[in-house]
Scaffold this active site. Structure first.
Site, mmCIF file in Angstrom:
data_model
loop_
_atom_site.group_PDB
_atom_site.id
_atom_site.type_symbol
_atom_site.label_atom_id
_atom_site.label_comp_id
_atom_site.label_asym_id
_atom_site.label_seq_id
_atom_site.Cartn_x
_atom_site.Cartn_y
_atom_site.Cartn_z
ATOM 1 N N HIS A 126 24.641 13.074 -29.810
ATOM 2 C CA HIS A 126 24.287 12.386 -31.049
ATOM 3 C C HIS A 126 24.352 13.344 -32.244
ATOM 4 C CE1 HIS A 126 22.387 9.079 -33.224
ATOM 5 N NE2 HIS A 126 21.629 9.970 -33.818
ATOM 6 N N ASP B 286 25.752 10.879 -25.967
ATOM 7 C CA ASP B 286 24.700 10.556 -26.944
ATOM 8 C C ASP B 286 23.371 10.313 -26.236
ATOM 9 O OD1 ASP B 286 23.068 9.356 -28.963
ATOM 10 O OD2 ASP B 286 24.881 8.707 -30.013
#
Length: 234
Positions: A203, A172
């Site tokens: 993400h 992420d």
């Protein structure tokens, strides 16, 4: 599945709208508050609601940006929209957002056609708010997808009284490894908290149409989410 909108009164005055998707058939169903990303109550969030309705839940997505500007509905497809989304992210008052989520939860619990059980699910900013919803409201179960900044509010964790599941993207770009380590340290020993990490994922891996969408990981996360809600809400 049927869709509509309702108006919810804020606890400090004013009101905001919420998108509601209901399952087919008339049997009472558990409700789930769907907590938006930084793009407002857009097609992706309405799609999440419709998906949950198709799985037998009443899904309600409140307009949490109404205090900034009601009716935000943008995508992740242009730089201008991303710039706007980050501006909204910075302007969002999270404490008031929790108050609005709690107002939505209370309405959902008493909504015609619901059982009184209410869960919450959120993505991105909403993933952060789903964690806070578990810690700061009497929600019955909560799920967060790739929440940003949870590591900064781990002091709230003692407030978690009902089951919480967090989906974490290993790569992420908004939640670096040290932040993930703090989350694991702060939450991993809590029997009410389930953490799932998705190897190699960035993400928003579950955002259909997004740059980092990964169907296999999204399907796995979504299957886990449905099983979690069926265990704790049905």
């Amino acid at each position: 599945m049927t869709a509509s909108s309702i108006t919810i009164a804020a606890t400090d005055g004013g009101s905001f709208s919420a998108y509601v998707a209901r399952p087919a058939g008339g049997a009472p169903a558990p409700a789930i508050v769907v907590i938006q990303e930084i793009f407002g109550v857009n097609a992706v969030m309405r799609g999440v609601c419709d998906w949950l309705a198709g799985e037998g839940f009443v899904a309600i997505c409140p307009d949490l940006f109404w205090r900034i500007e009601p009716g935000i509905d943008i995508t992740d497809q242009t730089k201008a929209e991303w710039d706007r989304a980050f501006s909204l992210f910075g302007a969002f008052d999270r404490a008031k957002g929790i108050a609005d989520i709690e107002a939505t939860r209370a309405v959902a619990a008493g909504l015609s056609g619901t059982t009184g059980k209410v869960g919450a699910v959120g993505y991105c900013l909403g993933g952060h708010m789903a964690y806070r919803t578990a810690a700061e409201t009497p929600v019955d179960a909560s799920v967060g997808y790739y929440g940003v900044g949870i590591n900064e509010v781990l002091n709230l964790a003692p407030g978690i009284r009902k089951p919480l599941m967090l989906h974490i993207a290993e790569k992420d770009g908004f939640v670096p490894p040290e932040a993930q380590a703090k989350m694991a340290e702060g939450l991993g020993g809590n029997p009410l908290v389930t953490l799932h990490t998705y190897a190699g994922q960035d993400h928003a891996f579950a955002r259909i149409g997004g740059a980092h969408y990964d169907k296999a990981s999204a399907d796995l996360a979504n299957d886990r989410t449905l099983a979690f809600f069926r265990q704790h809400l049905v």
